[in-house]
Scaffold this motif. Structure first.
Motif, PDB file in Angstrom:
ATOM      1  N   ARG A  71      45.272  38.844  59.709  1.00  0.00           N
ATOM      2  CA  ARG A  71      44.062  38.535  58.995  1.00  0.00           C
ATOM      3  C   ARG A  71      43.182  38.060  60.053  1.00  0.00           C
ATOM      4  O   ARG A  71      43.155  37.739  61.018  1.00  0.00           O
TER       5      ARG A  71
ATOM      6  N   HIS B 213      38.157  40.535  55.634  1.00  0.00           N
ATOM      7  CA  HIS B 213      38.418  39.384  55.067  1.00  0.00           C
ATOM      8  C   HIS B 213      37.964  38.357  54.336  1.00  0.00           C
ATOM      9  O   HIS B 213      38.788  37.012  54.546  1.00  0.00           O
TER      10      HIS B 213
ATOM     11  N   LEU C 130      39.545  37.346  48.651  1.00  0.00           N
ATOM     12  CA  LEU C 130      40.534  36.942  48.483  1.00  0.00           C
ATOM     13  C   LEU C 130      40.790  36.238  46.695  1.00  0.00           C
ATOM     14  O   LEU C 130      39.544  36.006  45.980  1.00  0.00           O
TER      15      LEU C 130
ATOM     16  N   ASP D  57      46.833  37.345  44.503  1.00  0.00           N
ATOM     17  CA  ASP D  57      47.250  37.939  46.450  1.00  0.00           C
ATOM     18  C   ASP D  57      48.166  37.102  46.834  1.00  0.00           C
ATOM     19  O   ASP D  57      48.179  36.001  46.555  1.00  0.00           O
TER      20      ASP D  57
ATOM     21  N   ILE E 239      49.611  36.110  51.140  1.00  0.00           N
ATOM     22  CA  ILE E 239      49.268  35.249  52.076  1.00  0.00           C
ATOM     23  C   ILE E 239      50.160  34.992  53.233  1.00  0.00           C
ATOM     24  O   ILE E 239      51.878  34.794  52.757  1.00  0.00           O
TER      25      ILE E 239
END
Length: 233
Positions: A85, A112, A115, A119, A121
Motif C-alpha cells: 500500500r 488505498h 479501509l 481488512d 495490513i
C-alpha cells in the motif's frame, strides 16, 4: 515493474536508524524513556481504543507527535499504510534489506484510501498481517496480531491462552488541538507466552529497540508529508 535502486538519502537515513537501534540495544536501561517518546504523561497513561484487545501487556509504548496540518491530512496518510500500500514512512532501506518490500508513498494513493474492519495490513510479503479490528473515521485505527504459535491460528481471549502465543496490537489515534494543529498518538502493546523463546523473540529490549525506532521515524514521516501537503493547499 523494474526494480529501483535505493536513493542515497534512504541509505544514509537507514544507516542512522540502524545506529539508533544499536544504541537502544546497548542501553536497555533507557527503555522507559524511549517508550514515551513525544507523549505527555497523561497521554501515556490514558486509555486508548483497542487497549482491551491486549489487556495484560508484558510491555508497551506510547509515542506521539504534533503536526501543523489539519486532521484530515493526517488521516489520508495514515489510512494507506501497509506493505503493498503506502508503506510505513520509516526506514525503507532497512525494511527492504530484510525482505519487507516496502515502498513509501510520497503522495496520497486514491486506491488505498478505503479501509474497513476485517481488512489485513501486511508488514511484509508472505507473513500474516495485522487485522483491522476497530476503525473510526478521522479518529482511530486498531490493528491486532494474535496467534497460537503452534497452530498459527487466531484465538479468542474468552477461550483462554494457548501454551505458546503472541498477542499484540498497534493503535493510532488522531485528535485536533485547540490551536488548529493535529495530535497523532500511537501505542503498541505486547503479550506473549512466558517461555524462553517467546521472551527472547518479543522482548522489549530486542523487538522494542527496533519497533520503537521504526515507529518514531514513521510518525516523523507522516508529520513531514501532511505538513507539506497542507502548505501546498
Amino acid at each position: 515493474m523494474e526494480k529501483q535502486s535505493p536513493k542515497l538519502i534512504d541509505i544514509l537515513e537507514g544507516i542512522w536508524g540502524a545506529a539508533r537501534m544499536g544504541f537502544a540495544l546497548l542501553t536497555p536501561f533507557l527503555f522507559s524513556r524511549r517508550a514515551c517518546w513525544g507523549s505527555r504523561d497523561e497521554e501515556a497513561r490514558r486509555s486508548l481504543p483497542g487497549d482491551d484487545t491486549v489487556p495484560n501487556p508484558v510491555w508497551e509504548y506510547t509515542h506521539a507527535i504534533t503536526a501543523h496540518a489539519p486532521l484530515e491530512n493526517i488521516w489520508r496518510w495514515l489510512i494507506q499504510i501497509g506493505q503493498g500500500r503506502g508503506g510505513f514512512y520509516s526506514y525503507e532501506w532497512l525494511e527492504n534489506i530484510v525482505g519487507c518490500v516496502i515502498h513509501n508513498a510520497d503522495r496520497i494513493l486514491p486506491e488505498h484510501q478505503t479501509l474497513k474492519v476485517g481488512d489485513s495490513i501486511l508488514l511484509a510479503p508472505n507473513m500474516p498481517g495485522l487485522s483491522v479490528v476497530h476503525l473510526e473515521a478521522l479518529k482511530a485505527i486498531v490493528l491486532l496480531g494474535r496467534s497460537d504459535l503452534q497452530t498459527h491460528q487466531f484465538f479468542e481471549l474468552s477461550q483462554g491462552y494457548p501454551q505458546q502465543y503472541i498477542n499484540n496490537n498497534w493503535v493510532f489515534l488522531i485528535e485536533p488541538t485547540p490551536d488548529g494543529k493535529t495530535r497523532l498518538l500511537s501505542r503498541a502493546r505486547f503479550d506473549y507466552a512466558p517461555s524462553m523463546s517467546a521472551a527472547f523473540a518479543y522482548s522489549k529490549y530486542l523487538l522494542g529497540a527496533i519497533a520503537m525506532e521504526m515507529q518514531r521515524k514513521m510518525l516523523l514521516g507522516i508529520k513531514k508529508r501532511a505538513e507539506a501537503e497542507a502548505r501546498i493547499h
